[in-house]
Design a protein around this motif. Structure first.
Motif, PDB file in Angstrom:
ATOM      1  N   TYR A 126       0.862  -1.178   0.000  1.00 18.97           N
ATOM      2  CA  TYR A 126       0.000   0.000   0.000  1.00 18.97           C
ATOM      3  C   TYR A 126       0.899   1.228   0.000  1.00 18.97           C
ATOM      4  CZ  TYR A 126      -3.429   3.452   1.582  1.00 18.97           C
ATOM      5  OH  TYR A 126      -4.234   4.567   1.697  1.00 18.97           O
ATOM      6  N   ASN A 127       0.917   1.918  -1.140  1.00 23.81           N
ATOM      7  CA  ASN A 127       1.867   2.998  -1.379  1.00 23.81           C
ATOM      8  C   ASN A 127       3.287   2.444  -1.198  1.00 23.81           C
ATOM      9  OD1 ASN A 127      -0.154   4.825  -2.060  1.00 23.81           O
ATOM     10  ND2 ASN A 127      -0.487   5.401   0.082  1.00 23.81           N
ATOM     11  N   GLU A 128       4.047   2.898  -0.235  1.00 23.43           N
ATOM     12  CA  GLU A 128       5.433   2.445  -0.113  1.00 23.43           C
ATOM     13  C   GLU A 128       5.637   1.393   0.976  1.00 23.43           C
ATOM     14  OE1 GLU A 128       7.824   3.255  -2.258  1.00 23.43           O
ATOM     15  OE2 GLU A 128       6.244   4.348  -3.316  1.00 23.43           O
ATOM     16  N   LYS A 129       4.560   0.996   1.653  1.00 21.22           N
ATOM     17  CA  LYS A 129       4.707   0.057   2.772  1.00 21.22           C
ATOM     18  C   LYS A 129       4.151  -1.317   2.420  1.00 21.22           C
ATOM     19  CE  LYS A 129       4.823   3.381   6.576  1.00 21.22           C
ATOM     20  NZ  LYS A 129       4.256   3.765   7.895  1.00 21.22           N
ATOM     21  N   GLU A 130       4.767  -2.353   2.998  1.00 20.34           N
ATOM     22  CA  GLU A 130       4.342  -3.729   2.766  1.00 20.34           C
ATOM     23  C   GLU A 130       3.671  -4.302   4.009  1.00 20.34           C
ATOM     24  OE1 GLU A 130       7.673  -6.018   1.486  1.00 20.34           O
ATOM     25  OE2 GLU A 130       7.678  -5.178  -0.545  1.00 20.34           O
ATOM     26  N   TYR A 131       2.624  -5.096   3.763  1.00 19.10           N
ATOM     27  CA  TYR A 131       1.878  -5.758   4.831  1.00 19.10           C
ATOM     28  C   TYR A 131       1.649  -7.210   4.404  1.00 19.10           C
ATOM     29  CZ  TYR A 131       0.935  -0.871   5.992  1.00 19.10           C
ATOM     30  OH  TYR A 131       1.068   0.466   6.270  1.00 19.10           O
ATOM     31  N   TYR A 132       1.358  -8.057   5.390  1.00 11.78           N
ATOM     32  CA  TYR A 132       1.128  -9.468   5.079  1.00 11.78           C
ATOM     33  C   TYR A 132      -0.237  -9.900   5.613  1.00 11.78           C
ATOM     34  CZ  TYR A 132       5.946  -9.821   3.570  1.00 11.78           C
ATOM     35  OH  TYR A 132       7.122  -9.654   2.890  1.00 11.78           O
ATOM     36  N   ALA A 133      -0.957 -10.618   4.766  1.00  7.23           N
ATOM     37  CA  ALA A 133      -2.285 -11.118   5.137  1.00  7.23           C
ATOM     38  C   ALA A 133      -2.303 -12.626   4.998  1.00  7.23           C
ATOM     39  CB  ALA A 133      -3.351 -10.494   4.248  1.00  7.23           C
ATOM     40  N   LEU A 134      -2.810 -13.308   6.005  1.00  8.65           N
ATOM     41  CA  LEU A 134      -2.968 -14.755   5.915  1.00  8.65           C
ATOM     42  C   LEU A 134      -4.283 -15.108   5.229  1.00  8.65           C
ATOM     43  CD1 LEU A 134      -1.615 -17.440   6.648  1.00  8.65           C
ATOM     44  CD2 LEU A 134      -2.898 -17.406   8.801  1.00  8.65           C
ATOM     45  N   ASN A 135      -5.291 -14.263   5.433  1.00  8.48           N
ATOM     46  CA  ASN A 135      -6.609 -14.522   4.859  1.00  8.48           C
ATOM     47  C   ASN A 135      -6.887 -13.732   3.586  1.00  8.48           C
ATOM     48  OD1 ASN A 135      -7.569 -16.474   6.570  1.00  8.48           O
ATOM     49  ND2 ASN A 135      -8.856 -15.121   7.789  1.00  8.48           N
ATOM     50  N   ASP A 136      -6.927 -12.403   3.703  1.00 11.15           N
ATOM     51  CA  ASP A 136      -7.409 -11.639   2.556  1.00 11.15           C
ATOM     52  C   ASP A 136      -7.137 -10.148   2.695  1.00 11.15           C
ATOM     53  OD1 ASP A 136      -9.402 -10.676   4.412  1.00 11.15           O
ATOM     54  OD2 ASP A 136     -10.610 -12.432   3.970  1.00 11.15           O
ATOM     55  N   LEU A 137      -7.300  -9.469   1.576  1.00 14.19           N
ATOM     56  CA  LEU A 137      -7.439  -8.014   1.574  1.00 14.19           C
ATOM     57  C   LEU A 137      -8.810  -7.718   0.988  1.00 14.19           C
ATOM     58  CD1 LEU A 137      -7.229  -6.231  -1.323  1.00 14.19           C
ATOM     59  CD2 LEU A 137      -4.926  -7.085  -1.269  1.00 14.19           C
ATOM     60  N   VAL A 138      -9.426  -6.668   1.501  1.00 14.57           N
ATOM     61  CA  VAL A 138     -10.758  -6.284   1.051  1.00 14.57           C
ATOM     62  C   VAL A 138     -10.736  -4.812   0.679  1.00 14.57           C
ATOM     63  CG1 VAL A 138     -13.197  -6.103   1.660  1.00 14.57           C
ATOM     64  CG2 VAL A 138     -11.833  -7.991   2.581  1.00 14.57           C
ATOM     65  N   ILE A 139     -11.230  -4.512  -0.515  1.00 15.35           N
ATOM     66  CA  ILE A 139     -11.456  -3.127  -0.929  1.00 15.35           C
ATOM     67  C   ILE A 139     -12.960  -2.941  -0.962  1.00 15.35           C
ATOM     68  CG2 ILE A 139     -11.213  -1.448  -2.788  1.00 15.35           C
ATOM     69  CD1 ILE A 139      -8.633  -2.910  -3.604  1.00 15.35           C
ATOM     70  N   SER A 140     -13.456  -1.988  -0.176  1.00 13.77           N
ATOM     71  CA  SER A 140     -14.912  -1.868  -0.056  1.00 13.77           C
ATOM     72  C   SER A 140     -15.335  -0.423   0.152  1.00 13.77           C
ATOM     73  CB  SER A 140     -15.415  -2.716   1.116  1.00 13.77           C
ATOM     74  OG  SER A 140     -14.908  -2.214   2.344  1.00 13.77           O
ATOM     75  N   LYS A 141     -16.622  -0.193  -0.035  1.00 13.04           N
ATOM     76  CA  LYS A 141     -17.182   1.119   0.271  1.00 13.04           C
ATOM     77  C   LYS A 141     -17.214   1.290   1.781  1.00 13.04           C
ATOM     78  CE  LYS A 141     -22.129  -0.024   0.368  1.00 13.04           C
ATOM     79  NZ  LYS A 141     -23.455   0.344  -0.154  1.00 13.04           N
ATOM     80  N   GLY A 142     -17.355   2.554   2.219  1.00 14.24           N
ATOM     81  CA  GLY A 142     -17.197   2.850   3.630  1.00 14.24           C
ATOM     82  C   GLY A 142     -18.292   2.340   4.540  1.00 14.24           C
ATOM     83  N   GLY A 143     -19.527   2.292   4.095  1.00 15.96           N
ATOM     84  CA  GLY A 143     -20.622   1.874   4.958  1.00 15.96           C
ATOM     85  C   GLY A 143     -21.912   1.754   4.183  1.00 15.96           C
ATOM     86  N   ILE A 144     -23.004   1.528   4.913  1.00 14.55           N
ATOM     87  CA  ILE A 144     -24.309   1.322   4.271  1.00 14.55           C
ATOM     88  C   ILE A 144     -24.720   2.536   3.438  1.00 14.55           C
ATOM     89  CG2 ILE A 144     -26.776   0.970   4.716  1.00 14.55           C
ATOM     90  CD1 ILE A 144     -25.991  -0.649   7.184  1.00 14.55           C
ATOM     91  N   ALA A 145     -24.428   3.723   3.952  1.00 16.19           N
ATOM     92  CA  ALA A 145     -24.850   4.954   3.269  1.00 16.19           C
ATOM     93  C   ALA A 145     -23.892   5.379   2.162  1.00 16.19           C
ATOM     94  CB  ALA A 145     -25.000   6.087   4.294  1.00 16.19           C
ATOM     95  N   SER A 146     -22.756   4.697   2.051  1.00 20.05           N
ATOM     96  CA  SER A 146     -21.755   5.066   1.041  1.00 20.05           C
ATOM     97  C   SER A 146     -22.195   4.628  -0.349  1.00 20.05           C
ATOM     98  CB  SER A 146     -20.407   4.436   1.376  1.00 20.05           C
ATOM     99  OG  SER A 146     -19.942   4.880   2.631  1.00 20.05           O
ATOM    100  N   GLN A 147     -21.662   5.318  -1.362  1.00 17.39           N
ATOM    101  CA  GLN A 147     -21.975   5.005  -2.749  1.00 17.39           C
ATOM    102  C   GLN A 147     -21.265   3.724  -3.194  1.00 17.39           C
ATOM    103  OE1 GLN A 147     -24.005   6.813  -4.909  1.00 17.39           O
ATOM    104  NE2 GLN A 147     -24.587   8.130  -3.200  1.00 17.39           N
ATOM    105  N   ILE A 148     -21.876   3.038  -4.164  1.00 19.57           N
ATOM    106  CA  ILE A 148     -21.244   1.867  -4.771  1.00 19.57           C
ATOM    107  C   ILE A 148     -19.915   2.301  -5.404  1.00 19.57           C
ATOM    108  CG2 ILE A 148     -22.251   2.099  -7.069  1.00 19.57           C
ATOM    109  CD1 ILE A 148     -22.820  -0.928  -6.979  1.00 19.57           C
ATOM    110  N   ILE A 149     -18.920   1.407  -5.441  1.00 22.23           N
ATOM    111  CA  ILE A 149     -17.601   1.785  -5.936  1.00 22.23           C
ATOM    112  C   ILE A 149     -17.252   1.025  -7.212  1.00 22.23           C
ATOM    113  CG2 ILE A 149     -16.824   2.314  -3.601  1.00 22.23           C
ATOM    114  CD1 ILE A 149     -15.199  -0.271  -3.621  1.00 22.23           C
TER     115      ILE A 149
END
Length: 282
Positions: A126-149
């Motif tokens: 993410y940008n210049e930093k690295e992270y590790y996930a055992l399960n997943d990464l999720v890209i999502s809208k912010g909440g119920i009232a947020s617009q579809i992405i």
């Protein structure tokens, strides 16, 4: 590597013993200490110290459920030692050692009599930093009232698809039985070096999950009308995405070694823990 010494039984036969001098213990929140009395008595009797420093540990032990195991797995990135996952939660899909069996498993570990389940991490940049996930990464809208992405996905720079949805899940084989499965994704065998892309409430009926080569580097372009989109890594690390942010993911070479209580039967675990293959009609 785990700390091992060899004890000679004869010139032709050798027995491997795993030394346990110090352990790193990770507990779930609100775990009652009285549930661990017998384990701590065992540690005291065998002169095993508890350490907060993973670098000094010979073994990591997690007491909790699969969520606690995710934390323990990240600790294993600091030092290549196994994780003994003791189930004190509910499902215990990966954490399959019961609290009553933990002392027995400690003895089996010392005698090198155990099964190891290796699980591969997803490396997220993410940008210049690295992270590790055992399960997943999720890209999502912010909440119920947020617009579809809108999420554009690229593999090694080649356009894969554009998802107009509440978001997408990029899951490892381990994560394929977690959030991705509940969103309609496929179950992926953990021995496969593969990733699954699962859309969340896609607007199009033709947007279906897909399994891709885990060696391909995925990158993403995210758009939304209200600029309220989020990146979540293993349900614990969260960022609010800006239009100029750079996000990529690929299967890592890093693995966590999870100690299991018995014969590793992946399909049996699916049937037992997830009720896979059972009829919904009784």
């Amino acid at each position: 590597m785990e700390n091992k010494i060899k004890v000679s039984k004869s010139s032709s036969q050798k027995k491997i013993i795993n030394k346990i001098n110090r352990v790193k213990i990770i507990r779930k929140e609100y775990l009652e200490e009285d549930k661990l009395i017998h384990f701590y008595d065992y540690m005291k009797l065998n002169k095993i110290e508890e350490t907060e420093d993973t670098e000094k540990a010979d073994l990591i032990i997690s007491f909790g459920g699969d969520g606690t195991l995710l934390i323990a797995a990240k600790e294993a990135l600091k030092k290549d030692i196994p994780v003994m996952a003791v189930n004190m939660g509910t499902l215990g899909y990966l954490a399959d050692i019961s609290s009553k069996d933990v002392i027995q498993m400690m003895e089996k570990y010392k005698k090198n009599q155990y099964i190891v389940d290796e699980r591969t991490f997803l490396k997220v940049k993410y940008n210049e930093k690295e992270y590790y996930a055992l399960n997943d990464l999720v890209i999502s809208k912010g909440g119920i009232a947020s617009q579809i992405i809108n999420v554009e996905v690229y593999a090694n720079g080649t356009f894969v698809n554009k998802y107009r949805a509440d978001g997408i899940i990029i899951a490892t084989p381990t994560g394929s039985t977690a959030y991705s499965l509940s969103a309609g994704g496929s179950i992926v065998h953990p021995n496969l070096r593969a990733l699954s892309i699962t859309p969340l409430s896609a607007q199009s009926l033709t947007a279906r999950p897909i399994i891709i080569d885990g060696n391909e580097v995925l990158s993403f372009k995210v758009f939304s009308r209200d600029n309220d989109t989020h990146l979540n890594i293993d349900g614990r690390i969260n960022f609010r995405i800006k239009l100029e942010d750079e996000i990529s993911a690929v299967m890592s070479s890093k693995k966590v070694r999870i100690i299991r209580r018995g014969k590793s039967d992946y399909y049996g675990i699916l049937r037992e823990k997830l009720r896979w293959g059972e009829s919904s009609v009784k």
